[in-house]
Each structure stands twice: as C-alpha cells, then as structure tokens.
Design an enzyme around this catalytic site. Structure first.
Site, PDB file in Angstrom:
ATOM      1  N   ASP A  19       0.644  -1.289  -0.187  1.00 20.49           N
ATOM      2  CA  ASP A  19       0.134   0.032  -0.014  1.00 20.49           C
ATOM      3  C   ASP A  19       0.900   1.347   0.054  1.00 20.49           C
ATOM      4  O   ASP A  19       2.258   1.039   0.446  1.00 20.49           O
ATOM      5  CB  ASP A  19      -0.952   0.071   1.207  1.00 20.49           C
ATOM      6  CG  ASP A  19      -2.063  -0.943   1.135  1.00 20.49           C
ATOM      7  OD1 ASP A  19      -2.480  -1.527  -0.038  1.00 20.49           O
ATOM      8  OD2 ASP A  19      -2.782  -1.196   2.051  1.00 20.49           O
ATOM      9  N   LYS A  41      -4.458   1.946  -2.049  1.00 23.20           N
ATOM     10  CA  LYS A  41      -5.718   2.465  -1.836  1.00 23.20           C
ATOM     11  C   LYS A  41      -5.922   3.841  -1.286  1.00 23.20           C
ATOM     12  O   LYS A  41      -5.766   3.697  -0.151  1.00 23.20           O
ATOM     13  CB  LYS A  41      -6.883   1.603  -1.779  1.00 23.20           C
ATOM     14  CG  LYS A  41      -6.718   0.310  -2.366  1.00 23.20           C
ATOM     15  CD  LYS A  41      -7.721  -0.736  -1.720  1.00 23.20           C
ATOM     16  CE  LYS A  41      -9.223  -0.234  -2.306  1.00 23.20           C
ATOM     17  NZ  LYS A  41      -9.532  -0.137  -3.600  1.00 23.20           N
ATOM     18  N   MET A 156      -9.924   6.956   9.477  1.00 25.01           N
ATOM     19  CA  MET A 156     -10.790   7.530   8.371  1.00 25.01           C
ATOM     20  C   MET A 156     -11.689   8.564   8.489  1.00 25.01           C
ATOM     21  O   MET A 156     -12.683   8.638   7.959  1.00 25.01           O
ATOM     22  CB  MET A 156     -11.233   6.415   7.378  1.00 25.01           C
ATOM     23  CG  MET A 156     -10.105   5.314   6.891  1.00 25.01           C
ATOM     24  SD  MET A 156     -10.488   3.989   5.985  1.00 25.01           S
ATOM     25  CE  MET A 156     -11.350   3.205   7.320  1.00 25.01           C
TER      26      MET A 156
END
Length: 231
Positions: A19, A41, A156
C-alpha cells in the site's frame, strides 16, 4: 513500525504487494529478489480495485511465489483484510497473518499518552469515520461514542469529523473534550495536534485533507500535564 516476523517475511518474499502508506523505507527490508508492486488505495485518488488486488494475490501464489501483502498499521482494523482472506480461501491458498502495530497505538505512543487509565478510561473503542460511500455511517451508536469515560479512536474520519463532532455535542459530549489528531503517524513528517473536539471539528472543516490521519478523543487525549498544542 514492524515486528521481527514481518521483517523476516519481507526478506523471504518473491512478490510484495504494498500500500501507499507501507512504501518508502519499509520496502528496504524486501530482498533483492522481490518484485515490488504498488496496490495502494487512497480516498479521493486513483486506486487499485480490491478485485484486482485479490487477483494478484491469487495468481502470484498459484504460480508458486511467496507473496507478502504489505499494509500499514494492523490490516485487521479497517484494513480490508477479510476481503483478501476470502479470495485466498476460495482459491485454496494457505496464508499466514502477521499482525501489525495499529495506528491507534502508534499515535498514542507518539503523543506520550496511554489508551486506558484505571477508573477514568477503562474502555477503548475503534470506529470508522467513513462507510463504503466515504461518508459517516448512519447506524452509529451515539451513546457509546459520546461516553465521556472512554478513549475513542476514529479511523478515516478527517472529512466526516465536523458532522461527527456536531452529533457528539448533541448527545451530551462537551466541546472541550480533549482530542488528538495524528497525521502521518510513524513517518518522519508526522504531525500531532492536541486540541478539543470543538476546535478539531473547525480545523477539519477548514482544512484540505492531504496526509492520512487518525483522531483520538476522550479523557486521555492530551499529553499528561500538557495544554492543547501542535508539535
């Protein structure tokens, strides 16, 4: 922050699917034989589709290669681990999970605070600030999130925190509740902001989100004996 087992597995890998947040110096631990493939991502940016990541995992493993799927933090906490395990299981491919250091622990350590304290914060809860649409989930247990005696960690949640903070206040959590925002935690350019949920909500409303970050709020969010500040 890597465990010794993770370092050993990287050194042994034929293929490393990594990642964005697990790139950079971490990849120096991969052996010279390893093929490095970026499958990061990131919200709001062009990203590898999960189906494509699953296909890469399966195809390289079926070709007899030793594959490491490298993620930052702990993949078992809002890290899409299950989707990839399902793909491997359906293909009959054995796997090993090497747990990582969650960014919740990393952020608290960087700020010099514990996640729990006897009598005043005996519970820690991890929540996501974004559902599959990228917005604040609708089915939130607001009583739990507004509990003043809990350390809450929001993953997030930068974009949704203004609304989250508004709901927290509406459910009885004071605007002055301590909050910590840790940006790019564990990286050389990390930034820690010690503030309150009210001030952090305003900061998030005005800010353009660039770096990944994590939010902690509750009675332990300030460094012990410290006033709100940025370091």
């Amino acid at each position: 922050m890597l465990t010794l087992k993770a370092v050993r597995r990287l050194a042994q890998a034929d293929v490393v699917l990594f990642d964005d947040l697990a790139s950079g110096p971490v990849l120096d631990h991969a052996g010279a034989q390893a093929e490095l493939i970026s499958v990061g991502k990131r919200a709001g940016r062009p990203s590898a589709r999960q189906e494509h990541v699953n296909e890469l995992l399966v195809s390289h493993a079926q070709a007899g290669r030793r594959v490491v799927r490298l993620k930052s933090g702990d993949a078992g906490i809002f890290g899409r681990l299950e989707e990839e395990l399902v793909a491997l299981t359906q293909a009959g491919i054995p796997f090993e999970i090497v747990p990582g250091v969650t960014s919740a622990s990393a952020a608290a350590a960087a700020a010099g605070i514990p996640l729990t304290r006897r009598l005043t914060s005996r519970r820690v809860q991890f929540v996501t600030g974004a559902d599959v649409t990228g917005h604040l989930p609708e089915d939130i247990n607001w009583a739990a999130l507004a509990d003043p005696a809990v350390t809450t960690v929001v993953f997030m949640g930068q974009r949704s925190f203004p609304r989250l903070a508004e709901e927290l206040r509406a459910h009885g959590l004071p605007s002055e509740t301590p909050a910590l925002f840790a940006e790019a935690v564990g990286h050389p350019h990390q930034r820690l902001v010690r503030t309150t949920i009210g001030e952090l909500a305003q900061m998030m409303a005005d800010a353009k989100v660039v770096q990944p970050g994590i939010i902690l709020y509750g009675p332990l969010a300030f460094q012990i004996g410290a006033e709100p500040q940025t370091v």
